[in-house]
Design an enzyme around this catalytic site. Structure first.
Site, PDB file in Angstrom:
ATOM      1  N   HIS A   1      12.662  -2.477   2.036  1.00  0.00           N
ATOM      2  CA  HIS A   1      12.065  -1.192   2.404  1.00  0.00           C
ATOM      3  C   HIS A   1      12.976  -0.075   1.912  1.00  0.00           C
ATOM      4  O   HIS A   1      14.207  -0.172   2.038  1.00  0.00           O
ATOM      5  CB  HIS A   1      11.891  -1.072   3.920  1.00  0.00           C
ATOM      6  CG  HIS A   1      10.998  -2.125   4.482  1.00  0.00           C
ATOM      7  ND1 HIS A   1       9.637  -2.098   4.328  1.00  0.00           N
ATOM      8  CD2 HIS A   1      11.279  -3.266   5.150  1.00  0.00           C
ATOM      9  CE1 HIS A   1       9.116  -3.173   4.890  1.00  0.00           C
ATOM     10  NE2 HIS A   1      10.102  -3.902   5.395  1.00  0.00           N
TER      11      HIS A   1
ATOM     12  N   GLU B   1      12.946  -9.299   1.673  1.00  0.00           N
ATOM     13  CA  GLU B   1      12.140  -8.215   2.238  1.00  0.00           C
ATOM     14  C   GLU B   1      12.845  -6.903   1.913  1.00  0.00           C
ATOM     15  O   GLU B   1      14.061  -6.779   2.095  1.00  0.00           O
ATOM     16  CB  GLU B   1      12.037  -8.366   3.764  1.00  0.00           C
ATOM     17  CG  GLU B   1      11.267  -7.228   4.393  1.00  0.00           C
ATOM     18  CD  GLU B   1      11.542  -7.060   5.887  1.00  0.00           C
ATOM     19  OE1 GLU B   1      12.525  -7.622   6.397  1.00  0.00           O
ATOM     20  OE2 GLU B   1      10.762  -6.324   6.507  1.00  0.00           O
TER      21      GLU B   1
ATOM     22  N   TYR C   1      11.151   8.850   1.462  1.00  0.00           N
ATOM     23  CA  TYR C   1      11.155   7.801   0.443  1.00  0.00           C
ATOM     24  C   TYR C   1      11.859   8.195  -0.851  1.00  0.00           C
ATOM     25  O   TYR C   1      11.992   7.376  -1.759  1.00  0.00           O
ATOM     26  CB  TYR C   1       9.713   7.376   0.134  1.00  0.00           C
ATOM     27  CG  TYR C   1       8.995   6.806   1.354  1.00  0.00           C
ATOM     28  CD1 TYR C   1       9.442   5.634   1.951  1.00  0.00           C
ATOM     29  CD2 TYR C   1       7.892   7.450   1.919  1.00  0.00           C
ATOM     30  CE1 TYR C   1       8.809   5.110   3.077  1.00  0.00           C
ATOM     31  CE2 TYR C   1       7.252   6.931   3.040  1.00  0.00           C
ATOM     32  CZ  TYR C   1       7.720   5.758   3.608  1.00  0.00           C
ATOM     33  OH  TYR C   1       7.090   5.247   4.723  1.00  0.00           O
TER      34      TYR C   1
ATOM     35  N   ARG D   1       5.110  11.087  -2.309  1.00  0.00           N
ATOM     36  CA  ARG D   1       4.813  10.671  -0.924  1.00  0.00           C
ATOM     37  C   ARG D   1       6.044  10.887  -0.036  1.00  0.00           C
ATOM     38  O   ARG D   1       7.068  10.225  -0.230  1.00  0.00           O
ATOM     39  CB  ARG D   1       4.453   9.192  -0.923  1.00  0.00           C
ATOM     40  CG  ARG D   1       4.209   8.630   0.451  1.00  0.00           C
ATOM     41  CD  ARG D   1       4.141   7.109   0.432  1.00  0.00           C
ATOM     42  NE  ARG D   1       3.940   6.630   1.774  1.00  0.00           N
ATOM     43  CZ  ARG D   1       4.147   5.386   2.168  1.00  0.00           C
ATOM     44  NH1 ARG D   1       4.565   4.476   1.293  1.00  0.00           N
ATOM     45  NH2 ARG D   1       3.961   5.036   3.408  1.00  0.00           N
TER      46      ARG D   1
ATOM     47  N   PRO E   1       0.793  -1.226   0.000  1.00  0.00           N
ATOM     48  CA  PRO E   1       0.000   0.000   0.000  1.00  0.00           C
ATOM     49  C   PRO E   1       0.830   1.282   0.000  1.00  0.00           C
ATOM     50  O   PRO E   1       1.882   1.356   0.641  1.00  0.00           O
ATOM     51  CB  PRO E   1      -0.805  -0.103   1.305  1.00  0.00           C
ATOM     52  CG  PRO E   1      -0.024  -1.037   2.156  1.00  0.00           C
ATOM     53  CD  PRO E   1       0.606  -2.013   1.212  1.00  0.00           C
ATOM     54  N   ASN E   2       0.312   2.225  -0.743  1.00  0.00           N
ATOM     55  CA  ASN E   2       0.840   3.601  -0.829  1.00  0.00           C
ATOM     56  C   ASN E   2       2.128   3.728  -1.631  1.00  0.00           C
ATOM     57  O   ASN E   2       2.603   4.842  -1.856  1.00  0.00           O
ATOM     58  CB  ASN E   2       1.017   4.213   0.583  1.00  0.00           C
ATOM     59  CG  ASN E   2      -0.292   4.280   1.333  1.00  0.00           C
ATOM     60  OD1 ASN E   2      -1.257   4.820   0.810  1.00  0.00           O
ATOM     61  ND2 ASN E   2      -0.357   3.704   2.513  1.00  0.00           N
TER      62      ASN E   2
ATOM     63  N   ARG F   1      12.658   4.263  12.770  1.00  0.00           N
ATOM     64  CA  ARG F   1      11.520   5.187  12.701  1.00  0.00           C
ATOM     65  C   ARG F   1      10.593   4.996  13.915  1.00  0.00           C
ATOM     66  O   ARG F   1      11.063   4.663  14.984  1.00  0.00           O
ATOM     67  CB  ARG F   1      10.806   4.985  11.353  1.00  0.00           C
ATOM     68  CG  ARG F   1      11.735   5.288  10.167  1.00  0.00           C
ATOM     69  CD  ARG F   1      11.059   5.067   8.834  1.00  0.00           C
ATOM     70  NE  ARG F   1       9.912   5.984   8.681  1.00  0.00           N
ATOM     71  CZ  ARG F   1       8.975   5.830   7.735  1.00  0.00           C
ATOM     72  NH1 ARG F   1       9.062   4.827   6.868  1.00  0.00           N
ATOM     73  NH2 ARG F   1       7.966   6.684   7.652  1.00  0.00           N
TER      74      ARG F   1
ATOM     75  N   ALA G   1       3.065  -0.838   4.813  1.00  0.00           N
ATOM     76  CA  ALA G   1       2.575  -0.918   6.195  1.00  0.00           C
ATOM     77  C   ALA G   1       2.066  -2.307   6.565  1.00  0.00           C
ATOM     78  O   ALA G   1       1.999  -2.641   7.761  1.00  0.00           O
ATOM     79  CB  ALA G   1       1.478   0.122   6.406  1.00  0.00           C
TER      80      ALA G   1
ATOM     81  N   ASN H   1       8.187  -5.466  -1.009  1.00  0.00           N
ATOM     82  CA  ASN H   1       8.046  -4.290  -0.155  1.00  0.00           C
ATOM     83  C   ASN H   1       6.572  -4.241   0.237  1.00  0.00           C
ATOM     84  O   ASN H   1       5.729  -3.767  -0.527  1.00  0.00           O
ATOM     85  CB  ASN H   1       8.464  -3.001  -0.856  1.00  0.00           C
ATOM     86  CG  ASN H   1       8.398  -1.806   0.102  1.00  0.00           C
ATOM     87  OD1 ASN H   1       7.853  -1.904   1.201  1.00  0.00           O
ATOM     88  ND2 ASN H   1       8.951  -0.678  -0.325  1.00  0.00           N
TER      89      ASN H   1
HETATM   90  C1  DQA Z   1       8.138   1.113   3.721  1.00  0.00           C
HETATM   91  C2  DQA Z   1       8.269   1.246   5.245  1.00  0.00           C
HETATM   92  C3  DQA Z   1       6.937   0.974   5.918  1.00  0.00           C
HETATM   93  O1  DQA Z   1       7.081   1.137   7.331  1.00  0.00           O
HETATM   94  C4  DQA Z   1       5.891   1.959   5.433  1.00  0.00           C
HETATM   95  O2  DQA Z   1       4.637   1.659   6.007  1.00  0.00           O
HETATM   96  C5  DQA Z   1       5.805   2.015   3.958  1.00  0.00           C
HETATM   97  C6  DQA Z   1       7.055   2.034   3.193  1.00  0.00           C
HETATM   98  C7  DQA Z   1       9.463   1.504   3.009  1.00  0.00           C
HETATM   99  O3  DQA Z   1       9.628   1.130   1.864  1.00  0.00           O
HETATM  100  O4  DQA Z   1      10.298   2.181   3.601  1.00  0.00           O
HETATM  101  O5  DQA Z   1       4.735   2.149   3.388  1.00  0.00           O
HETATM  102  O6  DQA Z   1       7.854  -0.226   3.395  1.00  0.00           O
END
Ligand code: DQA
Length: 146
Positions: free
Chosen positions: A101, A99, A24, A19, A11-12, A108, A78, A75
């Site tokens: 990010h 995994e 990011y 964003r 998501p997002n 964080r 959340a 990735n």
């Molecule tokens: C994320 C880190 C997560 O904590 C966050 O909710 C994201 C982006 C990252 O790529 O840094 O949506 O996965």
């Protein structure tokens, strides 16, 4: 053996570029996909690159990857911090799972220290921004012995 690398985004991540760029970066998900496609193509591997905001769809994509991928980069956004369903789906994987990010969640907010993905992953790459995707492609193909 399957020669398709799956890169799954939660998501997002469709909003990358605008964003929270201070967290990011400014690369869009399309920019990242294009960079990954070049790397993967050079190795003679196919790429399936997906993004979804829906938890169930992400679980279905992981299940598809369990049947079809040579390796997976995930990735989960959340859902990393909330989804037992995603954890259970990752337990199905017999191929390497990286995994990923962009940020370093461990540095964080404290709610990001809960992680349901890492215990089911082969390895993790965090905190390198968009470059982490390129690192993860190299690592995933190495782990898949390609
Ligand atoms: C994320 C880190 C997560 O904590 C966050 O909710 C994201 C982006 C990252 O790529 O840094 O949506 O996965």
């Amino acid at each position: 053996m399957s020669k398709t690398l799956y890169i799954l985004n939660g998501p997002n991540l469709n909003r990358l570029g605008t964003r929270e760029p201070e967290v990011y970066g400014t690369a869009t998900l399309a920019d990242i996909e294009a960079d990954c496609a070049k790397l993967v193509q050079a190795k003679g591997v196919a790429l399936k690159f997906c993004q979804t905001n829906a938890e169930g769809e992400l679980v279905s994509q992981v299940q598809e990857a369990a049947d079809k991928a040579c390796a997976v980069i995930l990735n989960a956004g959340a859902y990393t911090h909330t989804s037992i369903a995603l954890h259970d789906a990752l337990r199905l994987m017999e191929v390497p799972v990286i995994e990923l990010h962009l940020s370093n969640p461990a540095a964080r907010e404290s709610f990001r220290s809960t992680n349901y993905v890492a215990p089911a992953a082969t390895a993790s790459i965090c905190g390198f921004g968009a470059m982490g995707y390129e690192m993860a492609v190299t690592a995933a193909l190495h782990l898949a012995k390609i």
